[in-house]
Design an enzyme around this catalytic site. Structure first.
Site, PDB file in Angstrom:
ATOM      1  N   ASP A 278      -1.579   2.552   4.938  1.00 56.69           N
ATOM      2  CA  ASP A 278      -0.742   1.723   5.446  1.00 56.69           C
ATOM      3  C   ASP A 278       0.738   1.606   5.675  1.00 56.69           C
ATOM      4  O   ASP A 278       1.149   2.617   5.104  1.00 56.69           O
ATOM      5  CB  ASP A 278      -1.133   0.181   4.656  1.00 56.69           C
TER       6      ASP A 278
ATOM      7  N   GLU B 215       4.037   3.500  10.054  1.00 52.89           N
ATOM      8  CA  GLU B 215       4.681   3.572  11.315  1.00 52.89           C
ATOM      9  C   GLU B 215       5.895   4.646  11.422  1.00 52.89           C
ATOM     10  O   GLU B 215       5.969   5.151  12.345  1.00 52.89           O
ATOM     11  CB  GLU B 215       4.961   2.348  12.091  1.00 52.89           C
TER      12      GLU B 215
ATOM     13  N   ASP C 217      -2.796  -6.563  11.481  1.00 51.02           N
ATOM     14  CA  ASP C 217      -2.893  -7.844  10.838  1.00 51.02           C
ATOM     15  C   ASP C 217      -3.249  -8.875  11.912  1.00 51.02           C
ATOM     16  O   ASP C 217      -2.270  -9.570  12.293  1.00 51.02           O
ATOM     17  CB  ASP C 217      -1.417  -7.982  10.382  1.00 51.02           C
TER      18      ASP C 217
HETATM   19  O1  MIG Z   1       3.368  -5.685   4.609  1.00 57.53           O
HETATM   20  O2  MIG Z   1      -0.593  -3.918   1.764  1.00 57.53           O
HETATM   21  O3  MIG Z   1      -1.941  -4.435   7.766  1.00 57.53           O
HETATM   22  O4  MIG Z   1      -4.001  -4.984   5.762  1.00 57.53           O
HETATM   23  O5  MIG Z   1      -3.329  -6.094   3.261  1.00 57.53           O
HETATM   24  C1  MIG Z   1       2.190  -5.719   4.684  1.00 57.53           C
HETATM   25  C2  MIG Z   1      -0.637  -5.198   2.183  1.00 57.53           C
HETATM   26  C3  MIG Z   1       1.308  -4.516   4.121  1.00 57.53           C
HETATM   27  C4  MIG Z   1      -0.339  -4.457   5.686  1.00 57.53           C
HETATM   28  C5  MIG Z   1      -1.732  -4.279   6.107  1.00 57.53           C
HETATM   29  C6  MIG Z   1      -2.694  -5.257   5.582  1.00 57.53           C
HETATM   30  C7  MIG Z   1      -2.319  -5.079   4.000  1.00 57.53           C
HETATM   31  C8  MIG Z   1      -0.837  -5.611   3.394  1.00 57.53           C
HETATM   32  N1  MIG Z   1      -0.162  -4.625   4.361  1.00 57.53           N
END
Ligand code: MIG
Length: 792
Positions: free
Chosen positions: A449, A452, A528
């Protein structure tokens, strides 16, 4: 229970900066509540720091340029080189199909997209049969021909591509340059649908919008039209009566793609102007594109089951409680996911042993129940001396450095963070070893996650300074070039690590960000996505669009990420996702629980048929996984996939095919109790009622809340599991059906690297009307029971 909205977040401040002091203050407050006061303060400091660093970026002198006067056309391997006063154009047919076109000496390599970049770096071989001819038409243009495709280049630098039998595919006027920026247009037939471009919160047909090529964290939620998101892929498909093709612009820089009524324009801020054109149907384009950029990784079989996740289960005991309830309700479960709340300071790989005292024991207990544990890993690491990961990364010199040469930093969940430079081979190696602890504990998969990469800011793009330096395999460069491949290269590191540390089994990873080629390491999800009925509809077009961008394995957070869904929305979302490759309930922290039983017995009874049908269809799903891995064909496909020349099917975007035998017609509207389904030619059976329909044409079918209409094509043989027994469902063809597609089963032990076993089946109808299923495979005769459906 209060359900704080994530809408806005720090993005709220970023996007609505013009709204005035009061709104900004309110936005700041909201964001601060979400990321915490400490991180908000840090985000302010980081935002100023970044602006200061990026002042050092040199802007290139702007000088406008067009190709200029024609000089010469010379044959070259696979095609020809056209020289103009100010530029050159290379046209190169490729041995495996497709044409590579490049301006100003650009070559296919270096590239992070091409699969060969993982090993030998070989360029795709030219097609030596190509022929340069000309000048034609009074010396005005030249043609390069191979494999049934003609590329015509004229004295101005315009390129027209058509099939040898005269179907026009595209007309590309000469490009224009302004310093490092360039703009390249392509004119299409006006009936064309344009699809692809990666993970987009947009309708399936991308027309009428501009898309940015810059991976971006939307910050907690997004809705229809929000752009860009985390996974940009510069590949698009054109489907039109005249002919179909795909085009892939291999460039990682920031830019936009504008899809107009009859043209597509790429405007990039740097990097090579090089592109591939793949003539052919969507299936042919995806086959060739994934041959070049890598075949999609085949997930282990369990990954095609149901997954349960949420941000904030909080402890091992809580997760065990959730899993136990699956057993109590007799519900199948294949994956249990741990979000950043299983970590100390939410820092990757630092399992919080107070709340997860025995992760290894937990994962082992889960495996005994055939439930696989997946953990999250963000790239941002804590910047603190004494932190073992930080210290070891510093010693190995793996972190991105700023323009001054100091270790670059940002702000993410752990606070001050540093970022491995995954474009450096030594950093990938170092990172790949971090998975060892988890693997020893029996963790089965990884969720990448925030790659980017995302950092918290109060204004501007939430990512690293553009001036940040990257290794880029030793070539050196900055974040303007490396940003869009940050996620891709992180997944490469993960994939290589898990493959090495756990040989003989296939890595399972899901990544939010990436670039063309990500499919060879990981699947993805829709990020999200906002909780709303629009969000439900987007989750379908998003997933289908990813599949057409070479990313077959994906799916949405069921119910949407940022809010608690109302009952019916949850049911419809659950039903849809049961027929999308990645089938997972997930939501943001602090929202109410949303496990299948959480809405009460009525809702549970409404979603249960879809959940159980998912498991019945698993042999079919797993076959599709191997098919995707062999040809790039996505598991779920828009209706035009099989009917690219049928203008009536081109615009149908609220139903889809699962493989070539199953048609899914989800309910995407609040309150709907029936819906219209557009059936292609042939006989179709409603799988739950067994009622037969004859296409082509629209039919209206009942769709009570407990039902998602699913049809099976007559003549199909569907491998399914009924009462634990692998069974073939044989759907009789209509009397008029000439085409009896039959079916395929590809299977292995569920994981591993051994060649899977392939079996094929066909319905045979004798002269006396006797019916049977013919078999091809390793067994001496058909080894499965047959369940006949329909009458002939
Ligand atoms: O800034 O890890 O898209 O699925 O639950 C949020 C916490 C960070 C974004 C992900 C989301 C996840 C969340 N993450």
């Amino acid at each position: 229970m209060a359900t704080p909205s994530l809408t806005g977040w720090w993005r709220h401040i970023r996007l609505r900066a013009h709204e005035g002091v009061f709104d900004r203050a309110r936005g700041l407050l909201k964001s601060a509540m979400l990321v915490g006061w400490a991180n908000s303060a840090k985000a302010i400091i980081y935002t100023f720091h970044r602006a200061r660093l990026d002042r050092r970026l040199k802007s290139s002198p702007v000088s406008s340029r067009a190709p200029g006067a024609f000089v010469s056309a010379e044959p070259s391997p696979g095609g020809a080189t056209f020289t103009y006063a100010n530029a050159t154009l290379e046209v190169r047919f490729l041995a495996g199909g497709g044409v590579f076109l490049a301006w100003d000496g650009a070559q296919p390599m270096p590239s992070y997209a091409l699969a060969s970049s993982d090993h030998d770096g070989a360029e795709p071989a030219p097609d030596e049969t190509s022929v340069l001819a000309g000048p034609h038409e009074d010396g005005d243009c030249w043609s390069v021909t191979a494999g049934g495709v003609v590329v015509t280049v004229d004295r101005s630098g315009a390129v027209a591509i058509r099939t040898a039998d005269g179907k026009p595919l595209r007309y590309d006027p000469p490009p224009r340059w302004d310093g490092n920026d360039w703009e390249h247009r392509s004119v299409l037939e006006s009936d064309a649908a344009v699809l692809g471009l990666g993970g987009r919160s947009a309708p399936l047909d991308r027309k009428g919008r501009t898309y940015r090529l810059w991976n971006s964290d939307p910050g907690g939620t997004y809705t229809i039209g929000d752009d860009p998101l985390s996974l940009s892929i510069p590949l698009y498909l054109v489907v039109s009566d005249g002919g179909c093709h795909g085009a892939f612009y291999d460039n990682t820089h920031d830019g936009t793609v504008s899809v107009g009524a009859d043209e597509v324009t790429f405007a990039l801020t740097g990097g090579p102007l090089r592109y591939y054109v793949f003539p052919g149907t969507p299936a042919e384009v995806l086959d060739r594109y994934t041959q070049l950029t890598g075949r999609p990784a085949v997930p282990p079989r369990w990954a095609l089951g149901y997954h349960q996740c949420r941000w904030g289960y909080g402890s091992e005991a809580a997760v065990r409680g959730v899993v136990d309830q699956f057993a109590e309700h007799e519900l199948p479960l294949s994956g249990i996911w741990l979000d950043i709340d299983h970590l100390v300071d939410r820092a990757p790989f630092a399992v919080d042993e107070t709340r997860y005292p025995d992760l290894g024991g937990f994962a082992k207990d889960m495996l005994e129940r055939e439930i696989h544990t997946v953990v999250i890993a963000d790239p941002g690491l804590i910047r603190k001396r004494g932190n073992p990961t930080y210290d070891s990364g510093r010693r190995a010199d793996v972190f991105c450095r700023d323009v001054r040469g100091q270790i670059a930093w940002g702000v993410v969940w752990p606070g001050w963070t540093v970022f491995p430079d995954f474009t450096a081979p030594r950093a990938r190696k170092w990172w790949s070893d971090l998975y060892e602890g988890y693997l020893e504990q029996g963790i089965a998969g990884f969720w990448h996650d925030m790659n980017e990469p995302s950092t918290f800011v109060v204004t501007g793009d939430g990512t690293l300074p553009l001036s940040t330096k990257h290794d880029l395999e030793g070539r050196g460069g900055d974040h303007r070039e490396a940003h869009n491949v940050y996620g891709l290269t992180m997944n490469r590191a993960g994939f290589e690590g898990v493959s090495r540390l756990r040989p003989g089994r296939r890595p399972y990873m899901i990544s939010r960000s990436g670039y063309a080629g990500l499919q060879r390491y990981a699947g993805t999800w829709t990020g999200d996505i906002g909780t709303s009925w629009e969000g439900l509809a987007i989750s379908l077009s998003f997933t289908l669009g990813l599949g057409l961008s070479g990313m077959p394995y994906s799916g949405p957070d069921i119910g949407g990420f940022d809010q608690h869904p109302e009952d019916e929305l949850y049911v419809r979302w659950f039903q849809l996702a049961a027929y999308l490759p990645f089938f997972r309930v997930h939501c943001a922290a602090a929202l109410p629980f949303r496990e299948p039983w959480a809405f009460g017995p009525t809702v549970l009874s409404q979603i249960k048929p879809a959940l159980l049908e998912r498991y019945e269809l698993l042999p079919y799903w797993y076959t599709l996984a191997f098919e995707a891995g062999a040809s790039g064909a996505p598991y779920v496909r828009p209706m035009l996939w099989e009917h690219p020349d049928d203008a009536a099917m081109r615009w149908v975007d609220d139903q889809f095919m699962l493989g070539s035998s199953v048609l899914v017609a989800p309910v995407l509207e609040n309150g709907a109790r029936e819906r219209t389904v557009w059936l292609p030619t042939g006989r179709w059976y409603d799988r739950s009622t067994q009622q037969a329909y004859d296409g082509p044409g629209p039919v209206t079918v009942a769709a009570e809340v407990d039902r998602i209409p699913v049809f099976v094509r007559g003549g199909s043989v569907l491998p399914v599991t009924l009462d634990g027994v692998l069974t073939l469902e044989a759907y009789l063809p209509g009397a008029a059906d000439a085409d009896v597609p039959g079916g395929t089963l590809v299977a292995d032990e569920g994981d591993g690297v051994a060649e899977p076993v392939r079996e094929t089946f066909r319905i045979e109808i004798g002269a006396d009307g006797a019916r049977s299923v013919s078999y091809e495979g390793p067994a001496s005769e058909l080894p499965y029971p047959v369940r006949w459906v329909g009458s002939y």
